[in-house]
Design a protein around this motif. Sequence first.
Motif, mmCIF file in Angstrom:
data_model
loop_
_atom_site.group_PDB
_atom_site.id
_atom_site.type_symbol
_atom_site.label_atom_id
_atom_site.label_comp_id
_atom_site.label_asym_id
_atom_site.label_seq_id
_atom_site.Cartn_x
_atom_site.Cartn_y
_atom_site.Cartn_z
ATOM 1 N N LEU A 110 -7.273 13.113 -1.138
ATOM 2 C CA LEU A 110 -8.303 12.446 -0.563
ATOM 3 C C LEU A 110 -7.627 11.855 0.852
ATOM 4 C CD1 LEU A 110 -11.204 11.351 -0.201
ATOM 5 C CD2 LEU A 110 -10.490 9.257 -1.461
ATOM 6 N N ILE A 111 -6.902 11.427 0.733
ATOM 7 C CA ILE A 111 -6.169 10.782 2.033
ATOM 8 C C ILE A 111 -5.899 11.796 3.081
ATOM 9 C CG2 ILE A 111 -4.074 9.489 3.040
ATOM 10 C CD1 ILE A 111 -4.015 8.029 0.065
ATOM 11 N N SER A 112 -5.199 12.964 2.345
ATOM 12 C CA SER A 112 -5.114 14.041 3.554
ATOM 13 C C SER A 112 -6.313 14.715 3.918
ATOM 14 C CB SER A 112 -4.313 15.016 2.702
ATOM 15 O OG SER A 112 -3.110 14.779 2.337
ATOM 16 N N ALA A 113 -7.055 14.874 3.273
ATOM 17 C CA ALA A 113 -8.600 15.317 3.676
ATOM 18 C C ALA A 113 -9.356 14.551 4.665
ATOM 19 C CB ALA A 113 -9.568 15.489 2.312
ATOM 20 N N LEU A 114 -9.191 13.342 4.387
ATOM 21 C CA LEU A 114 -9.912 12.256 5.326
ATOM 22 C C LEU A 114 -8.939 12.219 6.703
ATOM 23 C CD1 LEU A 114 -10.632 9.428 3.155
ATOM 24 C CD2 LEU A 114 -12.273 10.732 4.355
ATOM 25 N N LYS A 118 -10.012 13.529 10.885
ATOM 26 C CA LYS A 118 -9.648 12.584 11.888
ATOM 27 C C LYS A 118 -10.406 11.424 11.615
ATOM 28 C CE LYS A 118 -7.748 15.675 14.787
ATOM 29 N NZ LYS A 118 -6.278 16.054 14.286
ATOM 30 N N TYR A 119 -10.607 10.918 10.524
ATOM 31 C CA TYR A 119 -11.222 9.564 9.943
ATOM 32 C C TYR A 119 -10.022 8.732 9.860
ATOM 33 C CZ TYR A 119 -15.485 12.228 8.908
ATOM 34 O OH TYR A 119 -16.542 12.953 8.761
ATOM 35 N N GLU A 154 -15.295 15.313 -4.156
ATOM 36 C CA GLU A 154 -14.513 16.349 -4.268
ATOM 37 C C GLU A 154 -13.080 15.973 -4.780
ATOM 38 O OE1 GLU A 154 -12.472 20.375 -1.882
ATOM 39 O OE2 GLU A 154 -14.418 19.104 -0.839
ATOM 40 N N TYR A 155 -12.643 15.059 -4.160
ATOM 41 C CA TYR A 155 -10.957 14.866 -4.553
ATOM 42 C C TYR A 155 -11.004 13.489 -5.338
ATOM 43 C CZ TYR A 155 -10.080 17.845 -0.672
ATOM 44 O OH TYR A 155 -9.993 19.221 0.155
#
Length: 192
Positions: A110-114, A118-119, A154-155
């Motif tokens: 989740l951290i990687s996806a955010l 670019k959040y 999703e994550y």
Amino acid sequence: MEGFDYNNWILFPLLIFFARVCDVSLGTLRSVLAAKGHKKIVPFIGFFEVLIWLAAISQIFQNLNNNWLFYFAWAGGYATGSYIGLVLEEKIALGVQVVRIITNQSCEKLISALDREKYGLTIVDAQGARGPVKILFTTVKRINVGKVIDLINEYNPNAFFSVEDVKSASQIYIPALDKKVSFFRRILPVRK
């Protein structure tokens, strides 16, 4: 049809209905923008809201005893305007919100996806009722909150999250807004 008063039974009720839809929609938007601190645009919206209201109410008072359909047009326009105002406010989605995510599961994906999206993200190790948790904070444009929630689902589908409005902030960093800082500062007051 001879003797049918088209203006009184069709035209004026429709005008009243649509005038109420417009003024109540504007009133809903005005209230939401006032709550979010948009002081500059609220008086202009209020001016047109009241102007339209006066036009509609004048038709009612000019024909108080002549046509009950005016009252239904007034009430129906109010109900429809309330709904349309809320839908418009939701579509415009002005402002910024904080999404707080609390999870006791691995949240690296989740951290990687955010991060890929670019959040900006702040991560805090904390203790929950059932043991250690991570709290993730991200500040996003309101229009993008749905995308963040989709990433959470999703994550980390079992994560708890909450979303809150930000009225003002001392500092804010949203990489996707770097080129639009002047516009952003107009829609979200930032204290210096």
